[in-house]
Design a protein around this motif. Structure first.
Motif, mmCIF file in Angstrom:
data_model
loop_
_atom_site.group_PDB
_atom_site.id
_atom_site.type_symbol
_atom_site.label_atom_id
_atom_site.label_comp_id
_atom_site.label_asym_id
_atom_site.label_seq_id
_atom_site.Cartn_x
_atom_site.Cartn_y
_atom_site.Cartn_z
ATOM 1 N N ALA A 92 0.833 -1.202 0.000
ATOM 2 C CA ALA A 92 0.000 0.000 0.000
ATOM 3 C C ALA A 92 0.867 1.251 0.000
ATOM 4 O O ALA A 92 0.592 2.220 -0.730
ATOM 5 N N VAL A 93 1.923 1.242 0.799
ATOM 6 C CA VAL A 93 2.833 2.393 0.849
ATOM 7 C C VAL A 93 3.599 2.530 -0.463
ATOM 8 O O VAL A 93 3.724 3.631 -1.016
ATOM 9 N N VAL A 94 4.103 1.416 -0.977
ATOM 10 C CA VAL A 94 4.889 1.450 -2.223
ATOM 11 C C VAL A 94 4.047 1.967 -3.382
ATOM 12 O O VAL A 94 4.485 2.823 -4.160
ATOM 13 N N LEU A 95 2.811 1.480 -3.498
ATOM 14 C CA LEU A 95 1.982 1.842 -4.647
ATOM 15 C C LEU A 95 1.372 3.239 -4.529
ATOM 16 O O LEU A 95 0.859 3.767 -5.512
ATOM 17 N N THR A 96 1.436 3.848 -3.342
ATOM 18 C CA THR A 96 0.904 5.204 -3.181
ATOM 19 C C THR A 96 2.009 6.257 -3.060
ATOM 20 O O THR A 96 1.881 7.353 -3.613
ATOM 21 N N GLN A 97 3.077 5.925 -2.370
ATOM 22 C CA GLN A 97 4.137 6.901 -2.134
ATOM 23 C C GLN A 97 5.131 6.986 -3.289
ATOM 24 O O GLN A 97 5.764 8.014 -3.477
ATOM 25 N N PHE A 98 5.291 5.885 -4.007
ATOM 26 C CA PHE A 98 6.204 5.879 -5.141
ATOM 27 C C PHE A 98 5.373 5.861 -6.429
ATOM 28 O O PHE A 98 4.405 5.116 -6.528
ATOM 29 N N ARG A 99 5.755 6.665 -7.355
ATOM 30 C CA ARG A 99 4.972 6.800 -8.581
ATOM 31 C C ARG A 99 5.268 5.639 -9.529
ATOM 32 O O ARG A 99 6.208 5.677 -10.326
ATOM 33 N N ILE A 100 4.443 4.617 -9.439
ATOM 34 C CA ILE A 100 4.599 3.431 -10.279
ATOM 35 C C ILE A 100 3.479 3.418 -11.309
ATOM 36 O O ILE A 100 2.298 3.404 -10.957
ATOM 37 N N LYS A 101 3.830 3.431 -12.573
ATOM 38 C CA LYS A 101 2.826 3.505 -13.634
ATOM 39 C C LYS A 101 1.909 2.290 -13.648
ATOM 40 O O LYS A 101 0.743 2.388 -14.007
ATOM 41 N N GLU A 102 2.445 1.142 -13.274
ATOM 42 C CA GLU A 102 1.655 -0.095 -13.317
ATOM 43 C C GLU A 102 0.806 -0.301 -12.064
ATOM 44 O O GLU A 102 0.254 -1.382 -11.857
ATOM 45 N N SER A 103 0.689 0.721 -11.243
ATOM 46 C CA SER A 103 -0.051 0.597 -9.982
ATOM 47 C C SER A 103 -1.460 0.021 -10.158
ATOM 48 O O SER A 103 -1.861 -0.881 -9.409
ATOM 49 N N PRO A 104 -2.282 0.496 -11.132
ATOM 50 C CA PRO A 104 -3.628 -0.080 -11.309
ATOM 51 C C PRO A 104 -3.609 -1.578 -11.617
ATOM 52 O O PRO A 104 -4.487 -2.318 -11.170
#
Length: 297
Positions: A92-104
């Protein structure tokens, strides 16, 4: 003024009445029926019931299998809370705090187990743990670690930890999304201020993120505990049926076996009352232990 208050109370009464009726029919009535049946010796197949008082409860407290089931349930609670919360919070922290394009895409992948049927999930993991052609043993053989292979679900020492794996896998996605929603509502200005003060990412997590999303963390922990004590038996029943030698027996699976296999509905109802009481006590303790002062933004 009196008429206005009366109208207000009548409106509130009629607003909650449908919900109250449904709650009574679907929750209160089954609970009272279960409590009532726990005082009888009843097969569940006949109209005859024999009142035996508290004999079922005496039997319950002297039953070594129920003690094993309780310890297994709470061991699963501890394992699930620790691993699900750590993994779900991390992603949750990684996918919100770091801008990862593949998050969805990652959100969909992690949430996928939650939309699977429990039966399908159980069968899938039975194949994975299969001692002859399962993915785990085949992977260990490929790595030259054949001495580590074992009949995972047939080993008394490894059966329960093996069952915990699919339970953890199925729970990560839901709580990850819950925490992601809470983290995204934390004002970015707080992180910027903390960074200006020289706080590292780790300090920001403990001093900013955790206090502000604590209500969601608390809710997630309590939900994991409740669903474990009341719902783990489904996967247990599919994968091991409580075996080997009751090594994976939990209260719910033991209730199922007593009521629907041994046709001892009275004793099964007694186990159901035990599950309800332990769940209520555990949640009350957690409400006290996890209580924190509300953080105002």
């Amino acid at each position: 003024m009196v008429q206005s208050k009366r109208q207000k109370y009548m409106f509130l009464l009629f607003s909650i009445l449908p919900t109250l009726i449904v709650f009574t029919i679907l929750t209160v009535y089954p609970l009272t029926q279960g409590l009532y049946m726990s005082f009888f010796d009843w097969s569940g197949m006949s109209a005859e019931k024999e009142f035996i008082g508290i004999d079922n409860y005496i039997k319950l407290f002297n039953d070594p299998i129920i003690r094993k089931a309780i310890s297994n349930d709470y061991l699963l609670v501890v394992i699930k809370v620790i691993f699900i919360m750590i993994i779900a919070t991390f992603f949750a922290v990684v996918l919100t705090q770091f801008r990862i394009k593949e998050s969805p895409i990652y959100r969909v992948i992690f949430f996928f187990p939650n939309i699977m049927s429990v039966v399908i999930m159980g069968v899938l993991w039975m194949f994975i743990f299969n001692p002859k052609f399962g993915m785990i043993n085949e992977g260990l053989k490929a790595l030259g670690l054949e001495q580590w292979t074992r009949p995972w679900l047939g080993d008394q020492d490894w059966a329960l930890p093996s069952l915990a794996v699919p339970l953890i896998w199925a729970g990560i996605g839901l709580f990850m999304l819950m925490l992601m929603g809470a983290i995204m509502n934390v004002p970015k200005s707080l992180y910027e201020a903390a960074e200006m003060d020289g706080a590292s990412q780790w300090i920001q997590f403990w001093k900013v993120t955790v206090p502000l999303v604590w209500p969601q963390i608390k809710t997630a922990i309590i939900y994991i505990v409740i669903t474990t004590l009341n719902g783990s038996f489904v996967l247990v029943q599919i994968m091991t049926e409580g075996g080997p030698n009751n090594a994976t027996q939990v209260m719910g699976s033991y209730l199922y076996q007593q009521a629907f296999k041994n046709f001892n509905f009275g004793y099964g109802a007694t186990i159901g009352v035990l599950i309800l009481v332990l769940s209520l006590i555990t949640v009350m303790i957690l409400q006290f232990v996890l209580k924190r002062d509300k953080v105002e933004l």
